[in-house]
Enzyme design. Structure first.
Site, mmCIF file in Angstrom:
data_model
loop_
_atom_site.group_PDB
_atom_site.id
_atom_site.type_symbol
_atom_site.label_atom_id
_atom_site.label_comp_id
_atom_site.label_asym_id
_atom_site.label_seq_id
_atom_site.Cartn_x
_atom_site.Cartn_y
_atom_site.Cartn_z
ATOM 1 N N THR A 132 0.811 -1.165 0.080
ATOM 2 C CA THR A 132 0.086 -0.107 -0.006
ATOM 3 C C THR A 132 0.902 1.240 -0.004
ATOM 4 O O THR A 132 1.961 1.323 0.332
ATOM 5 C CB THR A 132 -0.783 -0.044 1.247
ATOM 6 O OG1 THR A 132 -1.644 1.369 1.369
ATOM 7 C CG2 THR A 132 -0.234 -0.277 2.566
ATOM 8 N N ASP A 133 0.229 2.361 -0.253
ATOM 9 C CA ASP A 133 0.940 3.769 -0.261
ATOM 10 C C ASP A 133 0.922 4.361 0.939
ATOM 11 O O ASP A 133 1.781 5.033 1.421
ATOM 12 C CB ASP A 133 0.343 4.719 -1.287
ATOM 13 C CG ASP A 133 -1.277 4.812 -0.858
ATOM 14 O OD1 ASP A 133 -1.506 4.433 0.053
ATOM 15 O OD2 ASP A 133 -1.641 5.846 -1.637
ATOM 16 N N GLU A 134 0.218 3.447 2.139
ATOM 17 C CA GLU A 134 0.293 4.171 3.305
ATOM 18 C C GLU A 134 1.464 4.051 4.094
ATOM 19 O O GLU A 134 1.772 4.559 5.111
ATOM 20 C CB GLU A 134 -1.056 3.588 4.198
ATOM 21 C CG GLU A 134 -2.305 3.851 3.431
ATOM 22 C CD GLU A 134 -3.452 3.629 4.494
ATOM 23 O OE1 GLU A 134 -3.346 3.455 5.890
ATOM 24 O OE2 GLU A 134 -4.650 3.637 4.112
ATOM 25 N N TYR A 158 -1.946 -0.374 10.957
ATOM 26 C CA TYR A 158 -2.098 -1.136 9.715
ATOM 27 C C TYR A 158 -0.873 -0.706 9.060
ATOM 28 O O TYR A 158 -0.290 -1.725 8.462
ATOM 29 C CB TYR A 158 -3.393 -0.829 9.254
ATOM 30 C CG TYR A 158 -3.278 -1.024 7.665
ATOM 31 C CD1 TYR A 158 -3.325 -2.342 7.159
ATOM 32 C CD2 TYR A 158 -3.430 0.032 6.806
ATOM 33 C CE1 TYR A 158 -3.356 -2.728 5.640
ATOM 34 C CE2 TYR A 158 -3.380 -0.161 5.431
ATOM 35 C CZ TYR A 158 -3.321 -1.483 4.784
ATOM 36 O OH TYR A 158 -3.329 -1.684 3.416
ATOM 37 N N LYS A 162 2.083 -3.414 7.447
ATOM 38 C CA LYS A 162 2.589 -3.539 5.874
ATOM 39 C C LYS A 162 3.818 -3.172 5.747
ATOM 40 O O LYS A 162 4.584 -4.035 4.931
ATOM 41 C CB LYS A 162 1.384 -2.569 5.180
ATOM 42 C CG LYS A 162 0.028 -3.204 5.077
ATOM 43 C CD LYS A 162 -0.097 -4.524 4.545
ATOM 44 C CE LYS A 162 0.119 -4.620 2.960
ATOM 45 N NZ LYS A 162 -0.366 -5.798 2.469
ATOM 46 N N ASN A 187 -5.606 4.003 -2.861
ATOM 47 C CA ASN A 187 -6.936 3.637 -2.489
ATOM 48 C C ASN A 187 -7.566 2.894 -3.931
ATOM 49 O O ASN A 187 -7.970 3.525 -4.526
ATOM 50 C CB ASN A 187 -7.637 4.563 -1.970
ATOM 51 C CG ASN A 187 -7.220 5.169 -0.593
ATOM 52 O OD1 ASN A 187 -6.041 5.518 -0.217
ATOM 53 N ND2 ASN A 187 -8.127 4.971 0.356
ATOM 54 N N PRO A 291 -8.038 8.958 14.851
ATOM 55 C CA PRO A 291 -6.646 9.250 15.505
ATOM 56 C C PRO A 291 -5.568 9.051 14.450
ATOM 57 O O PRO A 291 -5.382 7.996 13.751
ATOM 58 C CB PRO A 291 -6.660 8.256 16.561
ATOM 59 C CG PRO A 291 -7.985 7.908 16.907
ATOM 60 C CD PRO A 291 -8.626 7.985 15.586
#
Ligand code: NAD
Ligand code: DAU
Length: 354
Positions: A132-134, A158, A162, A187, A291
């Site tokens: 993911t880009d997160e 999360y 990852k 996303n 948060p």
């Protein structure tokens, strides 16, 4: 035959449907069927001889090893994960177990299998890790989009889990030579997405006449990609990606959450107007923020375009309309996923925000 982990989830099931419509290779899906896994997503393949489903955990080394050797797997596409940021904030344990420990065990099973393959087959084997880009953290409004060399700065349980899995995959390549490629995507939205995520949640809450919960000011930005575009990108990376490399995948489509929700309301006003003629936008409600909420994600997808010729084919307008239509036309699927445990989650996540 390829092995797809998390094949009964949102992107995994779209990937399998897409793969079987493009290739003649058979697919075996390994999925634990957590709350997010749904065999109904794969109902179209029930009598397809090219498809096999196995319920199980990626952390079950015995099962994974047996599947790899019995089916002579030549590629593993690894989607299985706990994927919802809000759930990771409520409880991170499952995220650590599956995303980190599960990925470690899967890598080890693949390494043992790959090490025993004849030379040509070992060279052709692939482990594609879907990330993911997160993992890159949050961008300021002015910052350039994430490139593949952007610093890892994960902010949620999360994304931290990852990021850890990405590092394990990288290390298994550098240390042991396992033939891996990693993708970091923005996303996704589209059919079969579990309605805990923003777009399906808003569509279904709107139709139910419920408040549409916007976290904070709703000006957080995400880069939205229609799910079949993601699937096509993964096919390209699997076929021609350079070993050990990472590829960013995105939609060149930054949208503030509030704009996304307004776009959904406008589509519903046209496709399924309310009896009293009022717009669904009247249901929009601001609630307490997430948060540690990341403010902006944006992907620089030039590397995958330059090296593999991939670009998204769907626009946000066409993709969102297809998505809204799909949820309107699949009332049975919707009813099946809105079980008691789903309602418990919605109560837990939203009651304390209001
Ligand atoms: P999802 O939550 O819809 O599906 C995850 C699937 O994994 C489910 O079917 C679940 O049953 C299965 N699973 C969970 N734990 C397992 C385990 N221990 N063993 C076997 N199966 C297990 O997730 P998704 O949105 O389809 O995301 C798939 C992958 O893509 C994830 O790795 C996610 O991090 C990544 N990703 C998602 C997005 C997005 O926008 N949804 C974007 C970029 C990357
Ligand atoms: O960027 C890729 C990631 O996108 C994936 O790695 C994750 O698996 C996937 O869940 C998704 O994460 P987000 O947190 O961005 O997605 P979500 O749909 O949960 O939220 C999108 C945005 O909408 C985010 O800024 C939070 C906001 N939001 C979400 C929900 C569920 C709301 O304002 N209200 C809500 O009720």
């Amino acid at each position: 035959m390829i092995l797809v982990t998390g094949g009964a989830g949102f992107i995994g099931s779209n990937f399998i449907l897409d793969w079987l419509s493009h290739a003649d290779t058979s697919v075996i899906a390994l999925d634990k069927l957590t709350y997010a896994g749904n065999l109904g997503n794969l109902a179209a393949l029930t009598s397809d001889p090219r498809f096999t489903f196995v319920q199980g955990d990626i952390g079950d080394t015995g099962l994974v090893s047996q599947l790899l050797s019995t089916h002579q797997i030549h590629a593993v596409v690894h989607f299985a994960a706990e994927s919802h940021v809000d759930r990771s904030i409520h409880g991170a344990e499952d995220f650590i177990q599956t995303n980190i420990l599960g990925t470690f065990r899967l890598l080890e099973a693949c390494r043992a299998y790959w090490a025993g393959l004849p030379k040509a087959e070992a060279a052709a084997f692939r482990f594609l890790h879907v990330s993911t880009d997160e993992v890159f953290g949050s961008l300021s409004a002015e910052a350039a989009p994430f490139t593949e060399t952007h610093l890892y700065e994960p902010n949620s349980p999360y994304s931290a889990s990852k990021a850890a899995s990405d590092h394990l995959v990288r290390a298994w390549h550098h240390t042991y030579g396992l033939p891996v490629v990693t993708t970091n995507c923005s996303n996704n939205y589209g059919p079969y997405q579990f309605p805990e995520k923003l777009i399906p949640l808003v569509i279904l809450k709107a139709l139910a006449g419920d408040p549409l919960p916007i976290y904070g000011d709703g000006q957080q930005i995400r880069d939205w990609l229609f799910v079949t575009d993601h699937c096509a990108a993964i096919r390209e990376v699997l076929a021609r990606g350079t070993l050990g490399e990472t590829y960013n995948i995105g939609g060149w489509n930054e949208q503030a959450n509030l704009s996304v929700v307004h776009a959904i309301c406008e589509l519903l006003d046209r496709l399924s107007p309310r009896a009293n003629g009022a717009s669904y936008a009247h249901q929009i409600t601001h609630v307490a923020d997430r948060p540690g909420h990341d403010r902006r994600y944006a992907i620089d997808a030039r590397k995958i375009e330059r090296e593999l010729g991939w670009r998204p084919s769907e626009t946000f307008e066409t993709g969102l309309e297809k998505t809204v239509q799909w949820y309107l036309q699949n009332a049975d699927w919707v009813q099946n996923v809105q079980s008691g445990t789903y309602r418990d989650w919605v109560r837990q996540n939203y009651t304390e925000r209001s």
